[in-house]
Design a protein around this motif. Structure first.
Motif: not given
Length: 451
Positions: A100-102, A292-301, A349-365
């Motif tokens: 996502x940073x890339x 909706x927003x990418x703030x909470x689950x992609x670190x886009x606050x 919203x790439x497959x790689x980005x969605x996988x990274x978002x899942x990791x972030x969500x798992x961490x916070x949950x």
């Protein structure tokens, strides 16, 4: 002789200039025997002739989250060595993941090249991102031209209010995210605050509490033009089921209301019976808008990227298009989301980005599970924390602001008092799971010494 005459003429001219300047200089000189600084202080403060928006005067104190920050800072001033842990405002703490940073850095780099530079973009968002949102997040239940990309859902709620205007009535869950109520007040839709009820006149408050499974009794709810509904809910963490949202959509159809559905926490849902979008419900396209927003689950606050979906099927009472009016608001009051940020959103919203978002969500949950279990071990009643990153703690009749202060002073942990989300939040605390894991673990140790 020539020189003497010239000298005399110049001297006379100088005296004339000095004499003629004296009245001007005197006008700027301070009066005799006066002290300039005291004179300035004594003057009345300068004011314009512009009347204040009377609706701003209806707002109660400060906005909730800055008020929490103010109280935290006041505590730190008195206790500079305190090691505060924040379980308060829902601000993300994990770094933006590599893929996502890339996307963000590449979007920035393009602007430094002749071939990649672009200025103003479409106010509705670049076509590629609108298409990707429709496909990846809505399974093409919506069309790309129904997606309006923005700088965040909070900002879009304000823009929606601008579109609806001052003559509509609004309904809110109680408790709820303060933006729905505050923007209604600012727009002039409400009466004044009833000090006893702690409610504004002309707003329909829909109680959502453990007694009704955090879903309003719609059958006995007065009609409102616009219904603000958040699921998973902030602050309660409750997530509405398919059956409940179907009831909400049918209610809106019957009443001729428009739902503004806040799905900012949708990706945190794990329960298969909890829809991630209002458009998963049949008929919702005729009665609902979704923010909706990418703030909470992609670190886009702090990066800022959101969107609003306004279906073409949605019409005002005169048959005119809601989407057309919202488009006009966006074109008038917004210049489009940053091209750099939209590049980052495409990477999300790439497959790689969605996988990274899942990791972030798992961490916070994981944090949410830790906080929830700690509270249960302490014998507290808790809600949320399973399909949302918030844990809502029942204080068994104790004041939420008093408990906020007690926990801050004794455990040096910042929470959010439920009363800040409306009268229905009194007697509860909200704990946010967005802290680092080590901070959550330490907070749990400290909380065990409080309860």
């Amino acid at each position: 002789d020539h020189r003497r005459q010239l000298h005399g003429a110049m001297a006379g001219f100088s005296m004339f200039m000095i004499a003629s300047s004296l009245p001007v200089l005197a006008a700027f000189a301070p009066p005799m025997n006066s002290r300039p600084t005291a004179s300035v202080r004594a003057e009345a403060p300068a004011m314009s002739a512009v009347a204040r928006n009377e609706n701003m005067g209806k707002l109660q104190a400060g906005y909730l989250f800055p008020e929490i920050g103010r109280r935290r800072n006041a505590f730190l001033e008195k206790n500079p060595d305190a090691k505060i842990i924040s379980l308060g405002i829902g601000d993300t703490t994990r770094p933006i993941p590599p893929h996502i940073l890339k996307g963000l850095t590449e979007g920035s780099s393009k602007l430094g090249t002749d071939s990649g530079y672009a200025g103003y973009g479409p106010e509705q968002g670049v076509a590629e991102l609108r298409s990707k949102i429709a496909e990846k997040l809505y399974d093409n239940k919506i069309s790309p031209d129904e997606v309006f990309v923005s700088d965040g859902s909070k900002c879009d709620i304000g823009r929606l209010q601008l579109m609806f205007g001052s003559q509509v009535t609004s309904a809110v869950q109680d408790p709820s995210y303060p933006v729905y109520v505050d923007t209604s007040v600012i727009m002039g839709q409400t009466g004044t605050m009833d000090a006893e009820k702690k409610q504004y006149g002309k707003i329909v408050y829909m109680p959502c509490n453990p007694g009704n499974d955090f879903f309003p009794d719609l059958e006995n709810t007065p009609r409102a033009d616009v219904i603000y509904f958040c699921s998973p809910n902030n602050p309660t963490g409750a997530a509405a089921t398919t059956a409940q949202l179907t009831e909400l959509v049918e209610y809106a159809k019957k009443q001729g209301s428009i739902i503004v559905f806040d799905a900012a926490y949708a990706p945190f849902i794990t329960n298969p019976d909890v829809p991630k979008s209002i458009f998963d419900i049949p008929g919702a396209r005729e009665v609902a808008i979704e923010v909706n927003s990418l703030s909470k689950y992609a670190g886009f606050t702090g990066v800022r990227l959101g969107w609003t979906v306004v279906p073409k099927d949605l019409k005002f009472a005169d048959g005119s298009s809601v989407a057309a009016d919202f488009n006009r608001i966006m074109c008038t009051a917004f210049n489009g989301a940053s091209r750099i940020v939209q590049s980052g959103a495409l990477a999300c919203l790439d497959d790689e980005g969605m996988a990274e978002i899942k990791e972030l969500i798992d961490y916070y949950m994981g944090n949410a599970a830790l906080l929830r279990q700690t509270c249960l071990d302490l014998g507290l009643k808790v809600y949320g924390g399973t399909d949302a990153p918030y844990v809502f703690v029942d204080l068994d009749g104790r004041s939420s602001w008093d408990m906020f202060s007690h926990i801050l002073e004794t455990a040096q942990v910042v929470t959010i008092p439920g009363a800040g989300f409306g009268p229905g939040g009194e007697g509860f605390l909200r704990l946010s799971a967005f802290a680092p894991r080590s901070a959550c673990e330490e907070a749990c140790k400290r909380l065990k010494n409080v309860f």
